[in-house]
Write a protein that holds these residues in place. Sequence first.
Motif, PDB file in Angstrom:
ATOM      1  N   GLY A 107       5.286  -0.571 -11.214  1.00  0.00           N
ATOM      2  CA  GLY A 107       4.712  -1.818 -11.606  1.00  0.00           C
ATOM      3  C   GLY A 107       4.821  -3.037 -11.020  1.00  0.00           C
ATOM      4  N   LEU A 108       5.226  -2.907  -9.393  1.00  0.00           N
ATOM      5  CA  LEU A 108       5.688  -3.924  -8.746  1.00  0.00           C
ATOM      6  C   LEU A 108       4.719  -4.222  -7.626  1.00  0.00           C
ATOM      7  CD1 LEU A 108       9.513  -2.952  -8.441  1.00  0.00           C
ATOM      8  CD2 LEU A 108       8.567  -4.714 -10.217  1.00  0.00           C
ATOM      9  N   ASN A 109       4.601  -5.462  -6.972  1.00  0.00           N
ATOM     10  CA  ASN A 109       3.711  -5.808  -6.193  1.00  0.00           C
ATOM     11  C   ASN A 109       4.621  -6.117  -4.999  1.00  0.00           C
ATOM     12  OD1 ASN A 109       1.472  -6.457  -4.609  1.00  0.00           O
ATOM     13  ND2 ASN A 109       1.705  -8.653  -5.658  1.00  0.00           N
ATOM     14  N   THR A 110       5.299  -5.217  -4.551  1.00  0.00           N
ATOM     15  CA  THR A 110       6.256  -5.170  -3.381  1.00  0.00           C
ATOM     16  C   THR A 110       5.597  -5.145  -2.029  1.00  0.00           C
ATOM     17  OG1 THR A 110       8.036  -4.165  -4.737  1.00  0.00           O
ATOM     18  CG2 THR A 110       8.322  -4.381  -2.179  1.00  0.00           C
ATOM     19  N   PRO A 111       5.672  -6.283  -1.346  1.00  0.00           N
ATOM     20  CA  PRO A 111       4.967  -6.169   0.171  1.00  0.00           C
ATOM     21  C   PRO A 111       5.557  -5.358   1.041  1.00  0.00           C
ATOM     22  CG  PRO A 111       6.500  -8.035  -0.021  1.00  0.00           C
ATOM     23  CD  PRO A 111       6.492  -7.319  -1.260  1.00  0.00           C
ATOM     24  N   SER A 112       4.563  -4.687   1.994  1.00  0.00           N
ATOM     25  CA  SER A 112       4.796  -3.471   3.054  1.00  0.00           C
ATOM     26  C   SER A 112       4.692  -4.220   4.357  1.00  0.00           C
ATOM     27  CB  SER A 112       4.086  -2.355   2.781  1.00  0.00           C
ATOM     28  OG  SER A 112       4.673  -1.810   1.351  1.00  0.00           O
ATOM     29  N   GLY A 113       5.315  -3.976   5.215  1.00  0.00           N
ATOM     30  CA  GLY A 113       5.231  -4.256   6.500  1.00  0.00           C
ATOM     31  C   GLY A 113       6.342  -4.421   7.580  1.00  0.00           C
ATOM     32  N   GLY A 114       6.310  -4.450   8.579  1.00  0.00           N
ATOM     33  CA  GLY A 114       7.298  -4.487   9.556  1.00  0.00           C
ATOM     34  C   GLY A 114       7.645  -3.374  10.760  1.00  0.00           C
ATOM     35  N   SER A 115       8.178  -3.411  11.489  1.00  0.00           N
ATOM     36  CA  SER A 115       8.577  -2.377  12.544  1.00  0.00           C
ATOM     37  C   SER A 115       9.738  -1.672  12.189  1.00  0.00           C
ATOM     38  CB  SER A 115       8.831  -3.320  13.900  1.00  0.00           C
ATOM     39  OG  SER A 115       9.098  -2.219  14.848  1.00  0.00           O
ATOM     40  N   THR A 116       9.197  -0.495  11.770  1.00  0.00           N
ATOM     41  CA  THR A 116      10.268   0.583  11.314  1.00  0.00           C
ATOM     42  C   THR A 116      10.619   1.639  12.468  1.00  0.00           C
ATOM     43  OG1 THR A 116      10.827   2.311   9.599  1.00  0.00           O
ATOM     44  CG2 THR A 116       8.632   1.632   9.760  1.00  0.00           C
ATOM     45  N   ILE A 117      11.579   2.343  12.112  1.00  0.00           N
ATOM     46  CA  ILE A 117      12.109   3.391  13.243  1.00  0.00           C
ATOM     47  C   ILE A 117      11.031   4.659  12.551  1.00  0.00           C
ATOM     48  CG2 ILE A 117      13.922   4.597  12.182  1.00  0.00           C
ATOM     49  CD1 ILE A 117      14.972   4.761  14.916  1.00  0.00           C
ATOM     50  N   ALA A 118      10.703   4.754  11.475  1.00  0.00           N
ATOM     51  CA  ALA A 118      10.043   5.564  10.553  1.00  0.00           C
ATOM     52  C   ALA A 118       8.526   5.354  10.905  1.00  0.00           C
ATOM     53  CB  ALA A 118      10.760   5.752   9.221  1.00  0.00           C
ATOM     54  N   GLU A 119       7.959   5.337  11.728  1.00  0.00           N
ATOM     55  CA  GLU A 119       6.529   4.955  11.810  1.00  0.00           C
ATOM     56  C   GLU A 119       5.620   5.906  11.467  1.00  0.00           C
ATOM     57  OE1 GLU A 119       7.144   7.257  15.210  1.00  0.00           O
ATOM     58  OE2 GLU A 119       8.016   5.518  14.661  1.00  0.00           O
ATOM     59  N   GLY A 120       6.214   7.209  11.270  1.00  0.00           N
ATOM     60  CA  GLY A 120       5.523   8.209  10.487  1.00  0.00           C
ATOM     61  C   GLY A 120       5.183   8.097   9.011  1.00  0.00           C
ATOM     62  N   ILE A 121       5.983   7.460   8.411  1.00  0.00           N
ATOM     63  CA  ILE A 121       5.589   7.010   6.970  1.00  0.00           C
ATOM     64  C   ILE A 121       5.531   5.500   6.633  1.00  0.00           C
ATOM     65  CG2 ILE A 121       7.016   8.992   6.142  1.00  0.00           C
ATOM     66  CD1 ILE A 121       9.398   7.381   5.755  1.00  0.00           C
ATOM     67  N   ALA A 122       5.124   4.781   7.905  1.00  0.00           N
ATOM     68  CA  ALA A 122       4.781   3.299   7.700  1.00  0.00           C
ATOM     69  C   ALA A 122       3.469   3.286   7.243  1.00  0.00           C
ATOM     70  CB  ALA A 122       5.168   2.800   8.865  1.00  0.00           C
ATOM     71  N   VAL A 123       3.130   3.467   5.972  1.00  0.00           N
ATOM     72  CA  VAL A 123       2.026   3.163   5.272  1.00  0.00           C
ATOM     73  C   VAL A 123       1.861   2.237   4.111  1.00  0.00           C
ATOM     74  CG1 VAL A 123      -0.047   4.371   3.927  1.00  0.00           C
ATOM     75  CG2 VAL A 123       1.459   5.645   5.633  1.00  0.00           C
ATOM     76  N   LYS A 124       1.076   1.075   4.358  1.00  0.00           N
ATOM     77  CA  LYS A 124       1.325  -0.017   3.383  1.00  0.00           C
ATOM     78  C   LYS A 124       0.735   0.306   2.013  1.00  0.00           C
ATOM     79  CE  LYS A 124       0.794  -4.121   6.418  1.00  0.00           C
ATOM     80  NZ  LYS A 124       0.017  -5.124   6.544  1.00  0.00           N
ATOM     81  N   GLU A 125      -0.007   1.405   1.844  1.00  0.00           N
ATOM     82  CA  GLU A 125      -0.236   1.635   0.529  1.00  0.00           C
ATOM     83  C   GLU A 125      -0.497   3.101   0.341  1.00  0.00           C
ATOM     84  OE1 GLU A 125      -3.853   0.329  -2.972  1.00  0.00           O
ATOM     85  OE2 GLU A 125      -3.865  -0.527  -0.882  1.00  0.00           O
ATOM     86  N   VAL A 126       0.233   3.880  -0.483  1.00  0.00           N
ATOM     87  CA  VAL A 126      -0.067   5.181  -0.728  1.00  0.00           C
ATOM     88  C   VAL A 126      -1.274   5.611  -1.200  1.00  0.00           C
ATOM     89  CG1 VAL A 126       0.685   4.835  -3.183  1.00  0.00           C
ATOM     90  CG2 VAL A 126       0.997   7.160  -1.798  1.00  0.00           C
ATOM     91  N   GLY A 127      -1.965   6.665  -0.836  1.00  0.00           N
ATOM     92  CA  GLY A 127      -3.363   7.083  -1.049  1.00  0.00           C
ATOM     93  C   GLY A 127      -3.623   7.268  -2.776  1.00  0.00           C
ATOM     94  N   ASN A 128      -4.500   6.810  -3.169  1.00  0.00           N
ATOM     95  CA  ASN A 128      -4.889   6.820  -4.684  1.00  0.00           C
ATOM     96  C   ASN A 128      -4.843   8.317  -5.043  1.00  0.00           C
ATOM     97  OD1 ASN A 128      -7.506   6.949  -3.145  1.00  0.00           O
ATOM     98  ND2 ASN A 128      -8.391   7.019  -5.111  1.00  0.00           N
ATOM     99  N   LEU A 129      -5.617   9.164  -4.190  1.00  0.00           N
ATOM    100  CA  LEU A 129      -5.754  10.788  -4.415  1.00  0.00           C
ATOM    101  C   LEU A 129      -4.250  11.259  -4.380  1.00  0.00           C
ATOM    102  CD1 LEU A 129      -8.949  11.764  -2.557  1.00  0.00           C
ATOM    103  CD2 LEU A 129      -8.717  10.707  -5.231  1.00  0.00           C
ATOM    104  N   SER A 130      -3.584  11.071  -3.371  1.00  0.00           N
ATOM    105  CA  SER A 130      -2.414  11.657  -3.233  1.00  0.00           C
ATOM    106  C   SER A 130      -1.510  11.233  -4.366  1.00  0.00           C
ATOM    107  CB  SER A 130      -1.637  11.470  -2.102  1.00  0.00           C
ATOM    108  OG  SER A 130      -1.706  10.253  -1.633  1.00  0.00           O
ATOM    109  N   TYR A 131      -1.340   9.996  -4.866  1.00  0.00           N
ATOM    110  CA  TYR A 131      -0.463   9.062  -5.813  1.00  0.00           C
ATOM    111  C   TYR A 131      -0.735  10.050  -7.147  1.00  0.00           C
ATOM    112  CZ  TYR A 131       1.779   5.915  -8.751  1.00  0.00           C
ATOM    113  OH  TYR A 131       2.501   5.335  -9.803  1.00  0.00           O
ATOM    114  N   ASP A 132      -1.937   9.810  -7.200  1.00  0.00           N
ATOM    115  CA  ASP A 132      -2.444  10.600  -8.637  1.00  0.00           C
ATOM    116  C   ASP A 132      -1.914  12.183  -8.613  1.00  0.00           C
ATOM    117  OD1 ASP A 132      -3.562   8.141  -9.561  1.00  0.00           O
ATOM    118  OD2 ASP A 132      -5.699   8.768  -9.168  1.00  0.00           O
ATOM    119  N   VAL A 133      -1.824  12.942  -7.688  1.00  0.00           N
ATOM    120  CA  VAL A 133      -1.460  14.198  -7.579  1.00  0.00           C
ATOM    121  C   VAL A 133       0.109  14.194  -7.748  1.00  0.00           C
ATOM    122  CG1 VAL A 133      -1.134  16.391  -6.382  1.00  0.00           C
ATOM    123  CG2 VAL A 133      -3.384  15.116  -6.536  1.00  0.00           C
ATOM    124  N   ALA A 134       0.826  13.319  -7.086  1.00  0.00           N
ATOM    125  CA  ALA A 134       2.046  13.649  -6.952  1.00  0.00           C
ATOM    126  C   ALA A 134       3.046  12.630  -8.251  1.00  0.00           C
ATOM    127  CB  ALA A 134       2.541  12.878  -5.612  1.00  0.00           C
TER     128      ALA A 134
END
Length: 409
Positions: free
Chosen positions: A225-252
């Motif tokens: 329940g946090l409003n944590t900002p996302s962003g920046g240049s990460t070496i893990a660009e494959g998981i550099a997603v600002k917002e998790v998918g609503n469908l995938s989140y509900d499943v996981a």
Amino acid sequence: MSFQENAETMSVSLQNIQDAAERISGHVLNTPCAYSQKLSAMTRAQLWIKYENQQYTSAFKERGALNKLMTLSEDERARGVYAASAGNHAQGIAYHATRLGIPATIVMPHGTPFVKVQKTQGFGARVVIEGANFDESSAYAQRVCEEAGAVYIHPFNDYDVMAGQGTVALEMLDAVPDLDVLIVPIGGGGLVAGMAVAAKALKPWIKVIGVEASMYPSFAAKRRGLNTPSGGSTIAEGIAVKEVGNLSYDVANPLVDDVLVIDEADFERAIAAYVNIEKTVAEGAGAAGLAAVMRYPEKFEGQKVGLILCGGNIDMRLLASVLQRELVREKRLVTYRILGDDRPGMLTLMADVISRKGGNIVDVAHNRLVLDVPAKGAEFDILVETQDARHAHEISEALRATGYALRMD
């Protein structure tokens, strides 16, 4: 909350994943899931590594991409597909769409590693560079896809894609049925959703632990329940997603036991460990599981842990930088900054000291224009290859014994 209690609310089932496994069988590799004796000894956990970097596109993403493509109707195939991706989903779509005769257009954000752009083009897709990040690329791709009347394939917020990714867990538990924990990288959530459904259905007591980059902690923030900002240049660009998918989140979310958030240095150390110890290449996101174990060894000590080395598409220049930075961390590459006299023989003196101690000089730089250095003096930066931190300290003590001021970087 158990899988059985939530099964009716799930939009991805074990049967969906088993169907996906049958559908993609023979078209993607059942990659090795091997025990790592050395990494296990280092972390005090029993580590089993799923080498998804051995897929044809060097990443797990082609599982979900292919499953989705194979569910399309003939009319949908004829109209073509669009996707947005920082690289691995793009390559999975490009490779299998071309193989199936489906026109594919991939939108990639600015800053995507060249290796991923080149490979995507090499697999036969049309590549468009648009957007500063995945979210902007995705919005653009969906807009032009609709205008073209094509089919948009989301990299994670799609049930067929999740089902395809879940086949990783089927293979891991088939290879090592008594795993206690699965550690899964989280970007948009497609992999962790599919794997969690499969794992909890087959083995309800297994733990599923997610891993996110500290710059992109969207799954952890959402569940807390946090409003944590996302962003920046990460070496893990494959998981550099600002917002998790609503469908995938509900499943996981009901199935994930915990989410660990790790820093850039953790990714770098894990990438270097894979290269130096396992002699295999991992991109930042691909090293996330090992990075989590190395960062939090007490959480996994004595347990049988399954890691997904989910991708190996790292830019070679970046990999070289990571490996050199690891040498610096281990004090095997040290810069000695010496304030000395600007006179003949000064550098020879320092070189003799380092040579007698068995150090290897890699580079030397003079700086005569630093204002806190006397006009008749100079600052010498001597980059030295050493055996380890103890050896580096011995060299520094020998240099200090010459009477000149010394600082180590």
